[in-house]
Design a protein around this motif. Structure first.
Motif, mmCIF file in Angstrom:
data_model
loop_
_atom_site.group_PDB
_atom_site.id
_atom_site.type_symbol
_atom_site.label_atom_id
_atom_site.label_comp_id
_atom_site.label_asym_id
_atom_site.label_seq_id
_atom_site.Cartn_x
_atom_site.Cartn_y
_atom_site.Cartn_z
ATOM 1 N N VAL A 198 0.857 -1.197 0.000
ATOM 2 C CA VAL A 198 0.000 0.000 0.000
ATOM 3 C C VAL A 198 0.891 1.246 0.000
ATOM 4 O O VAL A 198 0.803 2.091 0.885
ATOM 5 N N SER A 199 1.725 1.352 -1.013
ATOM 6 C CA SER A 199 2.732 2.408 -1.066
ATOM 7 C C SER A 199 2.135 3.798 -0.949
ATOM 8 O O SER A 199 2.633 4.648 -0.202
ATOM 9 N N TYR A 200 1.056 4.085 -1.682
ATOM 10 C CA TYR A 200 0.471 5.425 -1.665
ATOM 11 C C TYR A 200 -0.095 5.762 -0.286
ATOM 12 O O TYR A 200 0.068 6.873 0.212
ATOM 13 N N PHE A 201 -0.780 4.795 0.318
ATOM 14 C CA PHE A 201 -1.336 5.036 1.649
ATOM 15 C C PHE A 201 -0.226 5.206 2.679
ATOM 16 O O PHE A 201 -0.324 6.051 3.575
ATOM 17 N N LEU A 202 0.819 4.406 2.554
ATOM 18 C CA LEU A 202 1.957 4.515 3.473
ATOM 19 C C LEU A 202 2.593 5.899 3.366
ATOM 20 O O LEU A 202 2.937 6.515 4.383
ATOM 21 N N GLU A 203 2.749 6.392 2.161
ATOM 22 C CA GLU A 203 3.348 7.713 1.973
ATOM 23 C C GLU A 203 2.517 8.794 2.664
ATOM 24 O O GLU A 203 3.048 9.669 3.348
ATOM 25 N N GLN A 204 1.202 8.707 2.514
ATOM 26 C CA GLN A 204 0.334 9.687 3.164
ATOM 27 C C GLN A 204 0.408 9.568 4.677
ATOM 28 O O GLN A 204 0.453 10.573 5.394
ATOM 29 N N ALA A 205 0.446 8.331 5.193
ATOM 30 C CA ALA A 205 0.535 8.130 6.638
ATOM 31 C C ALA A 205 1.835 8.705 7.190
ATOM 32 O O ALA A 205 1.842 9.368 8.240
ATOM 33 N N GLU A 234 9.873 5.476 25.035
ATOM 34 C CA GLU A 234 9.164 5.190 26.285
ATOM 35 C C GLU A 234 7.801 4.598 25.986
ATOM 36 O O GLU A 234 7.305 3.743 26.720
ATOM 37 N N TYR A 235 7.194 5.069 24.898
ATOM 38 C CA TYR A 235 5.914 4.539 24.433
ATOM 39 C C TYR A 235 6.096 4.022 23.009
ATOM 40 O O TYR A 235 6.947 4.507 22.254
ATOM 41 N N VAL A 236 5.285 3.024 22.656
ATOM 42 C CA VAL A 236 5.314 2.452 21.312
ATOM 43 C C VAL A 236 3.926 2.610 20.693
ATOM 44 O O VAL A 236 2.925 2.242 21.317
ATOM 45 N N LEU A 237 3.874 3.168 19.486
ATOM 46 C CA LEU A 237 2.602 3.299 18.764
ATOM 47 C C LEU A 237 2.591 2.323 17.603
ATOM 48 O O LEU A 237 3.430 2.391 16.706
ATOM 49 N N LEU A 238 1.634 1.383 17.617
ATOM 50 C CA LEU A 238 1.393 0.513 16.471
ATOM 51 C C LEU A 238 0.387 1.218 15.575
ATOM 52 O O LEU A 238 -0.734 1.525 16.003
ATOM 53 N N LEU A 239 0.766 1.475 14.339
ATOM 54 C CA LEU A 239 -0.048 2.299 13.440
ATOM 55 C C LEU A 239 -0.212 1.611 12.096
ATOM 56 O O LEU A 239 0.765 1.124 11.512
ATOM 57 N N ASN A 240 -1.439 1.585 11.589
ATOM 58 C CA ASN A 240 -1.682 1.048 10.258
ATOM 59 C C ASN A 240 -1.206 2.019 9.181
ATOM 60 O O ASN A 240 -1.259 3.237 9.382
ATOM 61 N N PRO A 241 -0.800 1.518 8.016
ATOM 62 C CA PRO A 241 -0.354 2.421 6.963
ATOM 63 C C PRO A 241 -1.486 3.181 6.286
ATOM 64 O O PRO A 241 -1.237 4.207 5.648
ATOM 65 N N ASP A 242 -2.717 2.682 6.394
ATOM 66 C CA ASP A 242 -3.849 3.362 5.738
ATOM 67 C C ASP A 242 -4.555 4.292 6.732
ATOM 68 O O ASP A 242 -5.765 4.220 6.929
ATOM 69 N N THR A 243 -3.781 5.181 7.345
ATOM 70 C CA THR A 243 -4.309 6.115 8.335
ATOM 71 C C THR A 243 -3.768 7.518 8.081
ATOM 72 O O THR A 243 -2.749 7.694 7.425
ATOM 73 N N VAL A 244 -4.470 8.510 8.629
ATOM 74 C CA VAL A 244 -4.015 9.904 8.606
ATOM 75 C C VAL A 244 -4.209 10.465 10.010
ATOM 76 O O VAL A 244 -5.322 10.441 10.553
ATOM 77 N N LEU A 245 -3.143 10.979 10.616
ATOM 78 C CA LEU A 245 -3.189 11.502 11.983
ATOM 79 C C LEU A 245 -3.462 13.004 11.972
ATOM 80 O O LEU A 245 -3.013 13.721 11.070
ATOM 81 N N GLU A 246 -4.166 13.468 12.995
ATOM 82 C CA GLU A 246 -4.250 14.908 13.220
ATOM 83 C C GLU A 246 -2.904 15.409 13.736
ATOM 84 O O GLU A 246 -2.104 14.646 14.288
ATOM 85 N N GLU A 247 -2.671 16.711 13.562
ATOM 86 C CA GLU A 247 -1.364 17.263 13.897
ATOM 87 C C GLU A 247 -1.039 17.187 15.389
ATOM 88 O O GLU A 247 0.140 17.192 15.771
#
Length: 687
Positions: free
Chosen positions: A12-19, A81-94
């Protein structure tokens, strides 16, 4: 290091780039390291990360090791100190990462943290908060009681529908799409269980966190867009089996023997129910149009037969029952197959494809009937039947066109009215790109994200825009439109007027430029605009592609604003496969002769059977793993054939592949196969 972000990617290259772009923005001011673990993608994901995000720590696996194992690879090497598991097809708020770290700092009892997730239309995703799938909860889920009573404390425990989505809660299960974990807790309870290849690992880890005496929290004060499992294609049957089998692993690991047995029984029942419904649903959907076509043609043929018998039959009398029982069904099958192969079932429907298909079918029926004396009936009925089939099929498609698009013209798919949200430079760039890509598209113009006061901040907005104000709590960080922008033919207004613009122009799609509009603002507008069904898309910073999803039950999708490629048209993909199949059958029949004309006979036989069974194609791209091109079967030959010792540079290979894809015709493959027949025994193009 405060936070380690771990993203597992698979094709999912395009989604990963956006994430990754959204993570970059959210990480400002924090000590954050980002890890990407690629599970042997073939879409250029690894190359994209190395080129555009050199600061990202990349692990490129040579095989798909699964979600749990891939996450563990990065977690073991990370230092946050913390670990975030994140899907590549996501967009985070700032502000997502800062708020999550602050929450974890303030709640030392928190072992894990999940946040509010919305889909590509801004609709809340119920899996943001979940309960433990005990046998009772699983029973309510499998038999639909949780869907019927989502807010019930008894039946709605799977998604905890009785808890407000806008308040912080202690929950039992967090989603693996976004899961913040305290490293000290991971050191105590262990990492993800690698018995889970995909799915179920988030439930298992959440449960072990609570068993260790810590809490899992749902935190709605920041949000992400989640394009609903793009990298795993949740609508596939494979998803059904993998997901529910993961539930059985969980039950056997954590429940007592009796409860585990009951749970496994329910899950197996759910697997076969869901799989059966999925298969039936797909078959019905695909067969609906051909069945309706067949029934309509058959009824018309009956009346034509009756009319011909009573008025024009040379020898008085009735046709034998075999005419309607055998001959007419055979006619219909030939007509529909011909229409299928000429593109008569491809959308948008086109008159020429249907007429061409029925005409070819009529000629074939006439020719074949000459060799079957027992089933040789009136040639006039064949011609009349072909005429009726043409009229019937066109009428059915016209009716479908009207019901879907409210137009009687076949071949036209009315484009949604689209507006672009971005400042003058970026907004106009995207607007022009969309117009140039599809000149018939209804791209109205662009809306600038001007800094505007909010009603809550004091100072009322003008009366005409008060109801269209930006959603509360969003930040607007882009430029004020200049007089030049306001005189621009593409300029529509300011973002605070977006609701009015949508209503006035009956907009069907909004494209946000993430370079100019914050993710926080994008999500707020997606969630705030009501009353109309809109599609929302995002153009990542300085890119030429658009990402979006029309609903929480559909996968994420993307479309590029590059040149249109003929090879991705359904008709051409189908014809390419038909060419591979027919040419392989001919070569197999002539094999004793052809082996003398190829350079590697044993390789030719091997390749022949690979192409015949769909593992390879006679012609493929020179660079099979290019992210700029659609996925095709790996080819034995390539568009750029020459002496085997000659090496071409990447730019040349890319241009030739693009020309092949842009102007594809079956004749192209035929010419390549005939011109380079002696090389059909070579090893296929290396990836």
């Amino acid at each position: 290091m405060k936070l380690s972000v771990v993203i597992v990617n698979y094709n999912v290259s395009y989604f990963l780039e956006q994430a990754l772009l959204s993570v970059q923005k959210a990480a400002r001011g924090l000590e954050v390291e980002v890890w990407v673990v690629d599970n042997n993608s073939v879409d250029g994901s690894v190359e994209m990360v190395r080129r555009r995000f050199p600061e990202v720590r990349l692990i490129a696996n040579q095989e798909n090791v699964g979600f749990s194992r891939a996450n563990n690879q990065a977690i073991r090497q990370s230092t946050g100190e913390y670990v975030l598991l994140l899907n590549p097809d996501t967009v985070l708020e700032e502000d997502t990462l800062a708020k999550c770290c602050r929450f974890m700092d303030e709640h030392p009892d928190a072992g894990g943290l999940g946040i509010k997730m919305v889909d590509g239309q801004g609709t809340f995703l119920p899996e943001s908060k979940r309960g433990l799938p005990t046998p009772r909860v699983a029973f309510y889920k499998v038999f639909g009681l949780s869907a019927l009573f989502p807010r019930s404390r008894r039946f709605g425990r799977y998604h905890l529908g009785f808890l407000s989505a806008d308040e912080t809660h202690e929950v039992e299960v967090l989603s693996g799409a976004f899961m913040v974990l305290r490293r000290s807790v991971l050191d105590q309870i262990g990492l993800l269980d690698e018995d889970y290849f995909m799915y179920g690992e988030d439930i298992d880890l959440s449960y072990r966190i609570t068993l260790a005496g810590y809490k899992n929290y749902y935190f709605p004060e920041t949000r992400i867009i989640h394009y609903k499992g793009e990298s795993t294609k949740r609508t596939s049957l494979n998803y059904v089996f993998v997901f529910y089998r993961a539930m059985i692993i969980f039950a056997r690991k954590h429940f007592s023997g009796r409860h585990a047995g009951i749970f496994a029984l329910l899950i197996n029942l759910a697997i076969y129910l869901r799989a059966g419904m999925a298969v039936v649903g797909r078959l019905v959907k695909k067969a609906m149009m051909p069945l309706f076509d067949s029934a309509t043609i058959y009824v018309g043929m009956y009346f034509l037969k009756t009319y011909w018998e009573e008025n024009h039959k040379w020898v008085p009398g009735r046709y034998p029952p075999s005419y309607m029982e055998i001959a007419v069904p055979a006619y219909i099958a030939i007509w529909l197959l011909s229409v299928y192969f000429t593109g008569g079932y491809d959308r948008p429907y086109r008159t020429g494809n249907v007429v061409r298909g029925t005409a070819i079918g009529t000629v074939l029926i006439s020719a074949i009937s000459n060799f079957l004396d027992a089933f040789r009936y009136s040639k006039a009925l064949i011609v009349l039947g072909g005429t009726w089939a043409t009229i019937a099929l066109l009428g059915i498609r016209l009716a479908a066109q009207w019901l879907r698009y409210r137009t009687w013209t076949l071949g036209e798919r009315p484009d949604k009215r689209t507006v672009v949200v971005g400042n003058q430079q970026e907004g106009r760039r995207v607007w022009q790109l969309l117009r140039e890509t599809n000149p018939k598209a209804d791209i109205l113009g662009y809306v600038v994200p001007k800094r505007a006061a909010h009603p809550e901040a004091g100072g009322p907005l003008p009366e005409r825009t008060r109801t269209a104000a930006a959603p509360a709590g969003t930040s607007v960080v882009s430029e004020v439109p200049t007089e030049a922008a306001e005189r621009d033919e593409g300029y529509l207004g300011e973002i605070r007027q977006l609701r009015e613009i949508v209503e006035i122009y009956k907009v069907g799609e909004v494209v946000f430029c993430s370079k100019d509009v914050s993710a926080q603002q994008i999500i707020a507008w997606m969630s705030a605009i009501g009353g109309r069904v809109l599609d929302y898309k995002i153009v990542p910073d300085d890119t030429n592609y658009v990402i979006g999803s029309s609903s929480r039950t559909s996968q994420g999708d993307l479309y590029t604003v590059d040149v249109t490629l003929d090879i991705i048209q359904p008709k051409n993909l189908r014809n390419k496969r038909v060419f591979d199949l027919l040419s392989s059958l001919v070569m197999l029949f002539l094999l004793p002769v052809l082996v003398w004309f190829v350079k590697h006979p044993s390789g030719f036989v091997r390749n022949l059977f690979r192409v015949l069974f769909g593992q390879r194609s006679w012609v493929g791209f020179s660079r099979p793993r290019s992210r700029q091109l659609p996925h095709l079967r790996q080819g034995i030959l390539s568009p750029l054939m020459g002496p085997l010792h000659r090496h071409y540079d990447e730019a040349t290979l890319r241009r030739v592949d693009q020309l092949y894809a842009k102007n594809y015709r079956v004749s192209t493959d035929l010419n390549l196969v005939l011109s380079h027949f002696r090389w059909l025994g070579r090893h296929e193009q290396s990836a």
